[in-house]
Design an enzyme around this catalytic site. Structure first.
Site, PDB file in Angstrom:
ATOM      1  N   LYS A 106      27.198  65.728  65.167  1.00 27.04           N
ATOM      2  CA  LYS A 106      28.385  64.757  64.965  1.00 27.04           C
ATOM      3  C   LYS A 106      28.232  63.740  66.479  1.00 27.04           C
ATOM      4  O   LYS A 106      28.222  64.420  67.509  1.00 27.04           O
ATOM      5  CB  LYS A 106      29.669  65.232  64.546  1.00 27.04           C
ATOM      6  CG  LYS A 106      30.610  64.194  64.424  1.00 27.04           C
ATOM      7  CD  LYS A 106      31.843  64.880  63.955  1.00 27.04           C
ATOM      8  CE  LYS A 106      33.149  63.934  63.761  1.00 27.04           C
ATOM      9  NZ  LYS A 106      34.201  64.589  63.413  1.00 27.04           N
ATOM     10  N   SER A 181      36.604  63.003  59.254  1.00 27.06           N
ATOM     11  CA  SER A 181      35.538  62.291  60.020  1.00 27.06           C
ATOM     12  C   SER A 181      34.343  62.313  60.171  1.00 27.06           C
ATOM     13  O   SER A 181      33.543  61.769  60.634  1.00 27.06           O
ATOM     14  CB  SER A 181      36.209  61.902  61.544  1.00 27.06           C
ATOM     15  OG  SER A 181      36.312  63.183  62.139  1.00 27.06           O
ATOM     16  N   SER A 205      38.516  67.495  59.389  1.00 26.21           N
ATOM     17  CA  SER A 205      37.409  66.673  59.134  1.00 26.21           C
ATOM     18  C   SER A 205      35.882  67.204  59.097  1.00 26.21           C
ATOM     19  O   SER A 205      35.033  66.716  58.969  1.00 26.21           O
ATOM     20  CB  SER A 205      37.186  65.982  60.702  1.00 26.21           C
ATOM     21  OG  SER A 205      38.312  64.922  60.698  1.00 26.21           O
TER      22      SER A 205
END
Length: 529
Positions: A106, A181, A205
């Site tokens: 990420k 996210s 997330s």
């Protein structure tokens, strides 16, 4: 004060069955297997080379990326690193447990050899001078970082539409969001663009995108994994988590990145168990492999506001637990609904402090201005997105002198109540279960202009972060949409530092689930060959 847990009710779910009918027409669904262990065996036996393996994934990434947009950056040294692994094999050198494993990371987790922008324009082209501890540990184990995955800016969002660069699509239906996210990390694993990936989880997330994309998502206990090198959103809530196409892969990845770190004072010194030792092949399981396990279904998560098909899938999962020998009871956590507003006050307050460093001087793109205040204001106004600005304003307001007691202090009191509710429930049950989200993946743009509706979607996950507990999400069924069946995930929660228990239970659940194939249509034909 509200009582922590109301009297449980023994449940029987024989009338519910998991909807696991989405399969490729030419294949019989088989339980998910560990890509990591399979690849290691193939590399050591020299059935395949690391270069050929990396080439296969890179080709799939190139073919699917124009549709998905999972990655913000793809490494240009993947094949070079794969060549080094092949050299070690040829010379009979020892290989790390993640040798040849292609990992997506990420974009808010620092990598020294790639940009780390946290999905924000204010950090465009920023390259940290160091690797996050989790990334460094993976590399020492032989992993190859294939690239940086898309995300909502600074982790603030539930759709990945809040990225400063692009919108990621769901591999199951390109018109739908992958969640957020960590949507890029979830979509990349779902579409087999990489084998496993790292995400971050502040309020769900990792877990909500795992449910939306039909993959396994593991949020560890707060402190299990070092946060050093994770771009801070809300420091008391942030954790680095794992995505995989199987429970085994998520557990192996977690083992590699866990442990105390002198650079993170909040990282735990607890011993990290060998999670892989908990994985038993389906052929070696008893008829009731989870006999005696106490499972609590959280009542508040299957009431109004949750889609009926999602409730049916979770009740089907409860029925499957009973078939495996578990005793399933319904438990009530009256403080459950209080967690959502408390979370948004606390997370916004912490973000208003953490994001103050992005001012064009210390960090972030600088806008030329004649005065210092103008430089600050214009750099932040041009570099930060609307959602980030709104949360900074909310947090600053909650921390202001006249409102601290009314908002921030009260939210901390609710946090204590939530923690005590979980403690009481887990005293009576080995694990708790719930949906990971109140719905399956929704359409791109559907909730972008309705932030309150988007925030409400986090109600299943934020309480776990407030309590600092571990949770595992794995796909358990499907709901029907107008065009394609969409995956639904069940969330399993345990007491702190009991990831070993979650992984054992999750692995057995996954291996005994009949008739399910969680490979999205986008890559089903290729993988069926």
């Amino acid at each position: 004060m509200l009582s922590s847990v109301q009297t449980p009710r023994l449940l029987r779910f024989q009338s519910f069955s998991l909807k696991c009918l989405h399969t490729h027409p030419t294949t019989t669904p088989t339980p998910p297997h560990s890509q990591i262990l399979t690849i290691r065996k193939s590399l050591l036996s020299r059935e395949i080379s690391a270069v050929d393996l990396a080439g296969t994934f890179l080709n799939r990434l190139r073919n699917t990326e124009p549709h998905l947009k999972s990655f913000l950056y793809v490494s240009d040294v993947v094949l070079k690193e794969a060549e080094e692994i092949d050299r070690k094999i040829a010379e009979n050198e020892e290989l790390g447990p993640l040798a040849g494993v292609l990992v997506g990371v990420k974009d808010n987790i620092c990598t020294s050899d790639m940009p780390s922008t946290a999905g924000s324009k204010i950090l465009e082209n920023y390259r940290p001078p160091f690797d996050a501890t989790a990334v460094g540990k993976m590399k020492k184990c032989g992993a190859i970082v294939i690239g940086k995955t898309n995300m909502d800016e600074f982790g603030m969002g539930s759709t990945t539409e809040g990225s400063g660069y692009q919108v990621t699509a769901n591999p199951w239906d390109l018109s739908r969001v992958p969640g957020g996210s960590s949507g890029g990390s979830a979509a990349a694993v779902s579409a087999r663009q990489c084998m496993v990936s790292l995400g971050s989880d502040t309020g769900g997330s990792v877990r909500q995108p795992a449910s939306f994309c039909g993959v396994v998502g593991l949020k560890p206990t707060y402190g299990r994994v070092s946060r050093y090198g994770l771009v801070a959103y809300a420091s008391s809530l942030d954790v680095i988590g794992c995505f995989g196409s199987s429970v085994a892969d998520a557990g192996i990845l977690l083992h590699a990145i866990s442990g105390h770190d002198k650079f993170d004072a909040t990282s735990s010194k607890k011993e990290v168990p060998d999670f892989a030792s908990q994985f038993t092949a389906r052929d070696h399981l008893d008829s009731k492999p989870l006999k005696g396990l106490r499972v609590g279904l959280i009542r508040e998560t299957i009431e109004d506001g949750v889609e009926p098909d999602v409730i049916s899938s979770i009740r089907g999962a409860a029925s499957h637990f009973e078939e495996l020998g578990c005793t399933v009871t319904e438990v009530s956590l009256p403080s459950f609904s209080l967690g959502l507003p408390a979370y948004y006050i606390l997370a916004s307050s912490e973000s208003s402090s953490n994001l103050s460093r992005y001012d064009g001087i210390r960090y972030g793109k600088q806008v030329f201005a004649d005065e210092l205040n103008s430089l600050y204001g214009e750099s932040r106004a041009g570099g930060l997105g609307s959602e980030v600005k709104m949360r900074i304003l909310m947090g600053t307001y909650a921390l202001s002198a006249g409102y601290y007691d009314a908002y921030y202090k009260r939210a901390q009191q609710v946090r204590t109540l939530v923690r005590e509710s979980f403690r009481a429930a887990l005293d009576e049950n080995d694990i708790l279960i719930s949906p990971a989200a109140p719905s399956a993946a929704y359409k791109i743009g559907e909730k972008k202009n309705d932030p309150l509706s988007m925030y409400a979607g986090d109600i299943m996950t934020v309480n776990v972060n407030l309590a600092g507990l571990p949770a595992l999400v794995l796909p358990c069924g499907f709901v029907d949409s107008s065009s394609v069946a969409l995956p639904v995930g069940v969330q399993m929660i345990s007491a702190a530092f009991e990831e070993e228990k979650l992984l054992k239970v999750g692995h057995i659940f996954e291996q005994t689930l009949q008739g399910c194939s969680f490979i999205p249509p986008l890559v089903a034909d290729e993988l069926a060959c």
